[in-house]
Design a protein around this motif. Structure first.
Motif, PDB file in Angstrom:
ATOM      1  N   HIS A  51       0.777  -1.262  -0.149  1.00 29.89           N
ATOM      2  CA  HIS A  51      -0.039  -0.022   0.116  1.00 29.89           C
ATOM      3  C   HIS A  51       0.914   1.031   0.018  1.00 29.89           C
ATOM      4  O   HIS A  51       0.227   2.435   0.092  1.00 29.89           O
ATOM      5  CB  HIS A  51      -0.926   0.034   1.059  1.00 29.89           C
ATOM      6  CG  HIS A  51      -1.716  -1.402   1.205  1.00 29.89           C
ATOM      7  ND1 HIS A  51      -1.939  -1.888   2.476  1.00 29.89           N
ATOM      8  CD2 HIS A  51      -2.427  -1.739   0.350  1.00 29.89           C
ATOM      9  CE1 HIS A  51      -2.664  -3.087   2.324  1.00 29.89           C
ATOM     10  NE2 HIS A  51      -3.007  -2.864   0.976  1.00 29.89           N
ATOM     11  N   GLN A  52       2.357   1.106  -0.164  1.00 25.62           N
ATOM     12  CA  GLN A  52       3.073   2.323  -0.212  1.00 25.62           C
ATOM     13  C   GLN A  52       3.297   2.931  -1.509  1.00 25.62           C
ATOM     14  O   GLN A  52       3.053   2.715  -2.597  1.00 25.62           O
ATOM     15  CB  GLN A  52       4.379   2.020   0.093  1.00 25.62           C
ATOM     16  CG  GLN A  52       5.335   1.158  -0.612  1.00 25.62           C
ATOM     17  CD  GLN A  52       6.720   0.737  -0.151  1.00 25.62           C
ATOM     18  OE1 GLN A  52       7.101   1.320   0.994  1.00 25.62           O
ATOM     19  NE2 GLN A  52       7.162  -0.121  -0.609  1.00 25.62           N
ATOM     20  N   SER A  53       3.581   4.454  -1.292  1.00 29.11           N
ATOM     21  CA  SER A  53       4.211   5.124  -2.487  1.00 29.11           C
ATOM     22  C   SER A  53       5.606   5.211  -2.276  1.00 29.11           C
ATOM     23  O   SER A  53       6.346   4.196  -2.524  1.00 29.11           O
ATOM     24  CB  SER A  53       3.514   6.534  -2.371  1.00 29.11           C
ATOM     25  OG  SER A  53       3.654   7.012  -1.330  1.00 29.11           O
ATOM     26  N   TYR A  54       6.143   6.306  -1.433  1.00 30.48           N
ATOM     27  CA  TYR A  54       7.589   6.353  -1.008  1.00 30.48           C
ATOM     28  C   TYR A  54       7.767   5.216   0.312  1.00 30.48           C
ATOM     29  O   TYR A  54       6.769   5.090   0.716  1.00 30.48           O
ATOM     30  CB  TYR A  54       7.832   7.454  -0.522  1.00 30.48           C
ATOM     31  CG  TYR A  54       7.835   8.873  -1.545  1.00 30.48           C
ATOM     32  CD1 TYR A  54       8.793   8.833  -2.602  1.00 30.48           C
ATOM     33  CD2 TYR A  54       6.662   9.510  -1.543  1.00 30.48           C
ATOM     34  CE1 TYR A  54       8.620   9.758  -3.576  1.00 30.48           C
ATOM     35  CE2 TYR A  54       6.785  10.658  -2.559  1.00 30.48           C
ATOM     36  CZ  TYR A  54       7.711  10.769  -3.343  1.00 30.48           C
ATOM     37  OH  TYR A  54       7.541  11.692  -4.527  1.00 30.48           O
ATOM     38  N   PRO A  55       8.812   4.636   0.073  1.00 30.28           N
ATOM     39  CA  PRO A  55       9.092   3.602   0.987  1.00 30.28           C
ATOM     40  C   PRO A  55       8.592   3.967   2.597  1.00 30.28           C
ATOM     41  O   PRO A  55       8.963   5.086   2.947  1.00 30.28           O
ATOM     42  CB  PRO A  55      10.659   3.369   1.220  1.00 30.28           C
ATOM     43  CG  PRO A  55      10.873   3.950  -0.146  1.00 30.28           C
ATOM     44  CD  PRO A  55      10.117   4.998  -0.634  1.00 30.28           C
ATOM     45  N   GLY A  56       7.736   3.282   3.145  1.00 30.97           N
ATOM     46  CA  GLY A  56       7.366   3.519   4.505  1.00 30.97           C
ATOM     47  C   GLY A  56       6.150   4.382   4.621  1.00 30.97           C
ATOM     48  O   GLY A  56       5.703   4.740   5.628  1.00 30.97           O
ATOM     49  N   ARG A  57       5.704   4.806   3.394  1.00 33.05           N
ATOM     50  CA  ARG A  57       4.431   5.758   3.533  1.00 33.05           C
ATOM     51  C   ARG A  57       3.280   5.371   2.768  1.00 33.05           C
ATOM     52  O   ARG A  57       3.440   4.949   1.664  1.00 33.05           O
ATOM     53  CB  ARG A  57       4.819   7.175   2.951  1.00 33.05           C
ATOM     54  CG  ARG A  57       5.830   7.809   3.689  1.00 33.05           C
ATOM     55  CD  ARG A  57       6.514   8.951   3.217  1.00 33.05           C
ATOM     56  NE  ARG A  57       7.260   9.768   3.968  1.00 33.05           N
ATOM     57  CZ  ARG A  57       7.901  11.034   3.794  1.00 33.05           C
ATOM     58  NH1 ARG A  57       7.332  11.732   2.842  1.00 33.05           N
ATOM     59  NH2 ARG A  57       8.603  11.564   4.809  1.00 33.05           N
ATOM     60  N   LEU A  58       2.323   5.608   3.327  1.00 35.34           N
ATOM     61  CA  LEU A  58       0.790   4.966   2.605  1.00 35.34           C
ATOM     62  C   LEU A  58       0.723   5.904   1.452  1.00 35.34           C
ATOM     63  O   LEU A  58       0.935   7.377   1.404  1.00 35.34           O
ATOM     64  CB  LEU A  58      -0.219   5.391   3.669  1.00 35.34           C
ATOM     65  CG  LEU A  58      -1.658   5.081   2.962  1.00 35.34           C
ATOM     66  CD1 LEU A  58      -1.649   3.455   2.966  1.00 35.34           C
ATOM     67  CD2 LEU A  58      -2.686   5.505   4.074  1.00 35.34           C
ATOM     68  N   HIS A  59       0.336   5.342   0.117  1.00 39.72           N
ATOM     69  CA  HIS A  59      -0.122   6.020  -0.940  1.00 39.72           C
ATOM     70  C   HIS A  59      -1.031   6.916  -0.894  1.00 39.72           C
ATOM     71  O   HIS A  59      -2.191   6.590  -0.248  1.00 39.72           O
ATOM     72  CB  HIS A  59      -0.342   4.782  -2.096  1.00 39.72           C
ATOM     73  CG  HIS A  59      -0.293   5.492  -3.648  1.00 39.72           C
ATOM     74  ND1 HIS A  59      -1.280   6.210  -3.960  1.00 39.72           N
ATOM     75  CD2 HIS A  59       0.595   5.468  -4.479  1.00 39.72           C
ATOM     76  CE1 HIS A  59      -1.125   6.425  -5.284  1.00 39.72           C
ATOM     77  NE2 HIS A  59       0.003   6.160  -5.702  1.00 39.72           N
ATOM     78  N   GLY A  60      -0.894   8.113  -1.411  1.00 38.73           N
ATOM     79  CA  GLY A  60      -1.860   9.004  -1.345  1.00 38.73           C
ATOM     80  C   GLY A  60      -3.392   8.650  -1.966  1.00 38.73           C
ATOM     81  O   GLY A  60      -4.143   8.940  -1.600  1.00 38.73           O
TER      82      GLY A  60
END
Length: 170
Positions: A51-60
């Motif tokens: 579910h990520q965009s950038y590593p470690g972050r939820l995709h917008g």
């Protein structure tokens, strides 16, 4: 930041394959939705690397999807159980990144409604109580049977879990 307790009144339905609430969708969020005594709806889920965009972050886009679903489901609280919200407008504001691999909590409420439409707002709230993403939306009220949704086939039901909370702190 001080957290506010929200007493859970009822758990809402899950389905089989929905990306947001589908319990058998291996790529989905498997979110649970809880109605509060104050008439708000709280969603909880655990985002993973899928579910990520950038590593470690939820995709917008996934942040948008969970906010859209939570606001749209808030109409199910109370007397509108046979109505589904069909999104006509959704506006988001991204304030902070949402981390992966920890519980994400979303809170939504209905702000106005008439016979055909309703409006609502929601927020993704981080563990420390800070708001990461806000949303407001407008939805068309649609009868569940007009959406061509077979509740039996889609396993649309409440699925109790031992981890279901009695109180959620935000």
């Amino acid at each position: 930041m001080a957290k506010t307790p929200h007493k859970v009144a009822r758990k809402q339905y899950n389905s089989k394959l929905c990306f947001i609430c589908g319990l058998q969708n291996n790529s989905g969020l498997k979110a649970s939705f809880y109605e509060t005594e104050a008439g708000e709806l709280i969603a909880t889920f655990y985002p993973t690397e899928e579910h990520q965009s950038y590593p470690g972050r939820l995709h917008g886009g996934i942040a948008s999807a969970i906010l859209d679903e939570t606001i749209g489901r808030a109409i199910l609280i109370g007397s509108e159980e046979d109505i589904w919200g069909v999104t006509t407008e959704l506006t988001l504001r991204y304030l902070k990144p949402v981390p992966l691999d920890r519980q994400v909590r979303v809170i939504a409420r209905i702000t106005s409604q008439n016979r055909r439409f309703f409006e609502g707002t929601g927020e993704i709230v981080l563990e420390n109580g800070e708001v990461a993403v806000t949303a407001s939306g407008k939805y068309l009220k649609a009868k569940i049977d007009s959406v061509d949704f077979d509740t039996e086939v889609n396993q649309w039901k409440v699925v109790p879990e031992p981890s279901d909370p009695e109180v959620i702190e935000l």
